[in-house]
Design a protein around this motif. Sequence first.
Motif, PDB file in Angstrom:
ATOM      1  N   ASP A   1       2.743   6.447 -25.587  1.00 31.31           N
ATOM      2  CA  ASP A   1       2.207   7.421 -24.633  1.00 31.31           C
ATOM      3  C   ASP A   1       1.423   8.555 -25.286  1.00 31.31           C
ATOM      4  N   SER A   2       1.400   8.602 -26.611  1.00 33.85           N
ATOM      5  CA  SER A   2       0.725   9.701 -27.296  1.00 33.85           C
ATOM      6  C   SER A   2      -0.528   9.218 -28.016  1.00 33.85           C
ATOM      7  N   ASP A   3      -1.497  10.097 -28.100  1.00 36.72           N
ATOM      8  CA  ASP A   3      -2.676   9.803 -28.917  1.00 36.72           C
ATOM      9  C   ASP A   3      -2.762  10.770 -30.100  1.00 36.72           C
ATOM     10  N   GLU A   4      -1.660  11.493 -30.345  1.00 38.82           N
ATOM     11  CA  GLU A   4      -1.598  12.434 -31.459  1.00 38.82           C
ATOM     12  C   GLU A   4      -0.786  11.832 -32.600  1.00 38.82           C
ATOM     13  N   LEU A   5      -1.410  11.713 -33.751  1.00 41.87           N
ATOM     14  CA  LEU A   5      -0.754  11.104 -34.899  1.00 41.87           C
ATOM     15  C   LEU A   5       0.551  11.793 -35.278  1.00 41.87           C
ATOM     16  N   GLU A   6       0.600  13.112 -35.224  1.00 37.60           N
ATOM     17  CA  GLU A   6       1.807  13.820 -35.628  1.00 37.60           C
ATOM     18  C   GLU A   6       2.983  13.505 -34.698  1.00 37.60           C
ATOM     19  N   VAL A   7       2.713  13.387 -33.414  1.00 35.25           N
ATOM     20  CA  VAL A   7       3.751  13.008 -32.452  1.00 35.25           C
ATOM     21  C   VAL A   7       4.195  11.574 -32.732  1.00 35.25           C
ATOM     22  N   GLN A   8       3.229  10.687 -32.940  1.00 33.58           N
ATOM     23  CA  GLN A   8       3.541   9.291 -33.224  1.00 33.58           C
ATOM     24  C   GLN A   8       4.358   9.154 -34.510  1.00 33.58           C
TER      25      GLN A   8
ATOM     26  N   VAL B   1      -0.446   4.108 -41.323  1.00 30.29           N
ATOM     27  CA  VAL B   1      -0.998   4.224 -42.679  1.00 30.29           C
ATOM     28  C   VAL B   1      -2.505   4.448 -42.589  1.00 30.29           C
ATOM     29  N   ARG B   2      -3.160   3.745 -41.672  1.00 35.72           N
ATOM     30  CA  ARG B   2      -4.616   3.875 -41.482  1.00 35.72           C
ATOM     31  C   ARG B   2      -4.983   5.087 -40.632  1.00 35.72           C
ATOM     32  N   SER B   3      -3.973   5.821 -40.152  1.00 38.06           N
ATOM     33  CA  SER B   3      -4.184   6.966 -39.251  1.00 38.06           C
ATOM     34  C   SER B   3      -4.936   6.554 -37.992  1.00 38.06           C
ATOM     35  N   ASP B   4      -4.591   5.393 -37.459  1.00 39.31           N
ATOM     36  CA  ASP B   4      -5.225   4.840 -36.268  1.00 39.31           C
ATOM     37  C   ASP B   4      -4.284   5.041 -35.076  1.00 39.31           C
ATOM     38  N   ALA B   5      -4.426   6.171 -34.401  1.00 40.28           N
ATOM     39  CA  ALA B   5      -3.542   6.518 -33.292  1.00 40.28           C
ATOM     40  C   ALA B   5      -3.664   5.538 -32.124  1.00 40.28           C
ATOM     41  N   THR B   6      -4.865   5.035 -31.887  1.00 38.74           N
ATOM     42  CA  THR B   6      -5.074   4.090 -30.784  1.00 38.74           C
ATOM     43  C   THR B   6      -4.329   2.793 -31.035  1.00 38.74           C
ATOM     44  N   GLU B   7      -4.443   2.251 -32.232  1.00 32.06           N
ATOM     45  CA  GLU B   7      -3.744   1.008 -32.589  1.00 32.06           C
ATOM     46  C   GLU B   7      -2.232   1.231 -32.608  1.00 32.06           C
ATOM     47  N   ALA B   8      -1.799   2.383 -33.094  1.00 35.73           N
ATOM     48  CA  ALA B   8      -0.368   2.699 -33.103  1.00 35.73           C
ATOM     49  C   ALA B   8       0.176   2.716 -31.676  1.00 35.73           C
ATOM     50  N   ALA B   9      -0.547   3.332 -30.760  1.00 30.26           N
ATOM     51  CA  ALA B   9      -0.105   3.395 -29.365  1.00 30.26           C
ATOM     52  C   ALA B   9      -0.031   2.004 -28.749  1.00 30.26           C
ATOM     53  N   SER B  10      -1.028   1.203 -28.988  1.00 33.63           N
ATOM     54  CA  SER B  10      -1.057  -0.156 -28.445  1.00 33.63           C
ATOM     55  C   SER B  10       0.103  -0.992 -28.978  1.00 33.63           C
ATOM     56  N   THR B  11       0.321  -0.935 -30.274  1.00 35.25           N
ATOM     57  CA  THR B  11       1.400  -1.706 -30.897  1.00 35.25           C
ATOM     58  C   THR B  11       2.763  -1.217 -30.417  1.00 35.25           C
ATOM     59  N   ALA B  12       2.940   0.081 -30.316  1.00 37.02           N
ATOM     60  CA  ALA B  12       4.209   0.631 -29.832  1.00 37.02           C
ATOM     61  C   ALA B  12       4.469   0.216 -28.385  1.00 37.02           C
ATOM     62  N   GLY B  13       3.407   0.126 -27.595  1.00 37.77           N
ATOM     63  CA  GLY B  13       3.555  -0.356 -26.213  1.00 37.77           C
ATOM     64  C   GLY B  13       4.074  -1.785 -26.187  1.00 37.77           C
ATOM     65  N   ASN B  14       3.526  -2.637 -27.066  1.00 35.29           N
ATOM     66  CA  ASN B  14       4.012  -4.015 -27.175  1.00 35.29           C
ATOM     67  C   ASN B  14       5.465  -4.043 -27.620  1.00 35.29           C
ATOM     68  N   MET B  15       5.803  -3.171 -28.554  1.00 35.03           N
ATOM     69  CA  MET B  15       7.177  -3.106 -29.044  1.00 35.03           C
ATOM     70  C   MET B  15       8.122  -2.680 -27.910  1.00 35.03           C
ATOM     71  N   ALA B  16       7.739  -1.675 -27.144  1.00 33.94           N
ATOM     72  CA  ALA B  16       8.585  -1.164 -26.059  1.00 33.94           C
ATOM     73  C   ALA B  16       8.887  -2.267 -25.043  1.00 33.94           C
ATOM     74  N   GLU B  17       7.903  -3.102 -24.760  1.00 36.62           N
ATOM     75  CA  GLU B  17       8.101  -4.192 -23.800  1.00 36.62           C
ATOM     76  C   GLU B  17       9.131  -5.210 -24.281  1.00 36.62           C
ATOM     77  N   GLY B  18       9.317  -5.315 -25.588  1.00 37.91           N
ATOM     78  CA  GLY B  18      10.243  -6.306 -26.144  1.00 37.91           C
ATOM     79  C   GLY B  18      11.701  -5.909 -26.102  1.00 37.91           C
ATOM     80  N   PHE B  19      11.992  -4.644 -25.835  1.00 38.78           N
ATOM     81  CA  PHE B  19      13.377  -4.185 -25.818  1.00 38.78           C
ATOM     82  C   PHE B  19      13.998  -4.389 -24.441  1.00 38.78           C
ATOM     83  N   GLY B  20      15.208  -4.913 -24.442  1.00 37.52           N
ATOM     84  CA  GLY B  20      15.954  -5.061 -23.201  1.00 37.52           C
ATOM     85  C   GLY B  20      16.677  -3.774 -22.855  1.00 37.52           C
ATOM     86  N   PRO B  21      17.398  -3.760 -21.730  1.00 35.42           N
ATOM     87  CA  PRO B  21      18.091  -2.544 -21.286  1.00 35.42           C
ATOM     88  C   PRO B  21      19.159  -2.061 -22.271  1.00 35.42           C
ATOM     89  N   GLU B  22      19.729  -2.964 -23.067  1.00 36.48           N
ATOM     90  CA  GLU B  22      20.754  -2.551 -24.034  1.00 36.48           C
ATOM     91  C   GLU B  22      20.159  -1.765 -25.195  1.00 36.48           C
TER      92      GLU B  22
END
Length: 182
Positions: A107-114, A73-94
């Motif tokens: 892994d992206s710093d482009e808002l449109e990709v994110q 919402v804030r168009s903050d690609a850096t914060e989005a990437a950081s938060t998504a990284g934290n989210m990815a770590e929380g998922f198990g193999p299932e």
Amino acid sequence: MNRITLLLLLPALLLACGDSTAQTENATSTGISTPEQMEQQQASAPANSDAEFADAMTDKVFQNYLHLRSALVRSDATEAASTAGNMAEGFGPERWDLKELAQRIADSDELEVQRGAFATLGTKVEELFTNGMTEGTIYKMHCPMAFDGAGADWFSEVAEVRNPFYGDKMLTCGKVTDTISK
């Protein structure tokens, strides 16, 4: 006013002044220097959700999802990437499919990709949130204009629309399409 009354009121006054000083220091340390910036930060931050989930993993995913949505919402690609990284770590193999989408955002710093990966993530987490919620309310939102008119959905803890696909360009574009309550 007598001395006893004054002595009883003095600690309350000091506490009240201390709280505003702490808020000012906190706002300053996060780079907020004007009342308008503080209002904008509060408007785009996730509210406290009343949604509760059956397991800690789903709750953590939901909290990260809200934080990720707010970063977009804030168009903050850096914060989005950081938060998504934290989210990815929380998922198990299932949940490899969800982990992969979160990692794509991280892994992206482009808002449109994110934003594109976030739209797909929203579709994939719907069942997790709906089936895992034990109480509270979640709002499903839809923006009909996202992705050249294809439209996209997202979830929110409040009914107020804050569009993660356009940020401040079209902040309120969208509507609540479903209210999920338990």
